[in-house]
Motif scaffolding. Structure first.
Motif, PDB file in Angstrom:
ATOM      1  N   LYS A  74     -29.252   3.829 -16.487  1.00 41.89           N
ATOM      2  CA  LYS A  74     -29.128   3.808 -17.936  1.00 41.89           C
ATOM      3  C   LYS A  74     -28.521   2.484 -18.369  1.00 41.89           C
ATOM      4  O   LYS A  74     -27.468   2.081 -17.869  1.00 41.89           O
ATOM      5  CB  LYS A  74     -28.265   4.969 -18.427  1.00 41.89           C
TER       6      LYS A  74
ATOM      7  N   GLU B 280     -35.406   1.164 -20.738  1.00 41.11           N
ATOM      8  CA  GLU B 280     -34.032   0.795 -20.415  1.00 41.11           C
ATOM      9  C   GLU B 280     -33.901  -0.714 -20.244  1.00 41.11           C
ATOM     10  O   GLU B 280     -32.860  -1.300 -20.561  1.00 41.11           O
ATOM     11  CB  GLU B 280     -33.558   1.509 -19.143  1.00 41.11           C
TER      12      GLU B 280
ATOM     13  N   ARG C   6     -26.927   1.586 -20.935  1.00 35.61           N
ATOM     14  CA  ARG C   6     -25.578   1.622 -21.496  1.00 35.61           C
ATOM     15  C   ARG C   6     -24.518   1.620 -20.397  1.00 35.61           C
ATOM     16  O   ARG C   6     -23.510   0.922 -20.497  1.00 35.61           O
ATOM     17  CB  ARG C   6     -25.399   2.855 -22.384  1.00 35.61           C
ATOM     18  N   ASP C   7     -24.746   2.396 -19.337  1.00 36.90           N
ATOM     19  CA  ASP C   7     -23.787   2.429 -18.226  1.00 36.90           C
ATOM     20  C   ASP C   7     -23.752   1.090 -17.492  1.00 36.90           C
ATOM     21  O   ASP C   7     -22.671   0.556 -17.199  1.00 36.90           O
ATOM     22  CB  ASP C   7     -24.162   3.536 -17.239  1.00 36.90           C
TER      23      ASP C   7
END
Length: 249
Positions: free
Chosen positions: A235, A21, A237-238
């Motif tokens: 995550k 990540e 992306r979040d």
């Protein structure tokens, strides 16, 4: 001007596989205009620090002991965290206050140890739902600020995170007015105690169910310099959505 900060607290989540990540995060934000900090479990700090070396992402710890060394089985000193590659450490998170019975005196001692080791102490404050409903929020926050922040605090070694306990991981978020009231109160208290020079330079973060879809409006609130994010930081992306919102604020 205070440089804004997006800090992620992974809590007790993540093994070596989670380091991918960080690769995604550094690739997505190669030249961030805000500071980015990830606080993984202690087992990953050294590997994480190596993974983000040369990027715009820094690594921090989630807690430290107040002593430099000694017979404290299972604990880690601030010096150990720094040696592993950490630049900051969270102290006084509500989960430490509740799960481990930590008091303001304990948190002040840990923050002092962090600052003496050359780390930035991210000191957390926040009220319970019962305290909020009893209209005691500012009294609680004021007491935590007085008891938890060491006298050697500066804008370089201190960050204050307001995390209402009832909003952490619950999906509940205070109104923007409630967030602003507490952040303005914290700023005024810091100004009064340390003088405007220091008081105005300390970054104030909001934490508690911050997500990409509500981050922008939170970052528009007075004296909110960023966020301390829990689940949404696991995550890339979040968390990236929150970082982007902060960059655009």
């Amino acid at each position: 001007m205070r440089r804004r900060l997006a800090a992620g607290n992974w809590k007790m989540n993540g093994t070596g596989a989670a380091l991918s990540e960080l690769d995604t995060l550094t690739a997505t934000h190669p030249s961030p205009t805000v500071d980015i900090l990830i606080c993984p479990p202690a087992t990953l700090i050294h590997q994480a620090a190596q993974a983000v070396q040369g990027s715009g992402v820094a690594i921090g710890g989630q807690d430290c002991h107040a002593e430099v060394s000694g017979a404290h089985t299972g604990d880690l000193s601030a010096e150990m965290l720094k040696d592993a590659g950490a630049t900051s450490v969270i102290v006084g998170h509500s989960e430490r206050r509740e799960d481990h019975g930590e008091k303001d005196d304990d948190i002040r001692a840990k923050a002092r140890a962090a600052m003496n080791a050359g780390l930035t102490a991210i000191i957390c404050v926040g009220e319970s739902l019962e305290q909020r409903e009893a209209a005691n929020t500012l009294d609680i926050i004021g007491g935590q600020l007085s008891g938890s922040i060491p006298d050697l605090a500066t804008g370089e070694n201190l960050v204050v995170a307001y995390e209402p306990i009832w909003a952490i991981g619950t999906g509940k978020v205070p109104t923007l007015e409630e967030i602003g009231e507490v952040h303005d109160f914290i700023r005024a208290r810091l100004d009064r105690r340390f003088g405007e020079g220091v008081g105005r330079s300390v970054r104030l973060l909001y934490g508690g169910s911050v997500k990409p879809d509500n981050a922008a409006e939170i970052f528009g609130v007075s004296n909110v310099d960023g966020a301390l994010v829990g689940g949404a930081s696991l995550k890339a992306r979040d968390f990236s959505g929150i970082i982007s919102a902060l960059e655009q604020a």
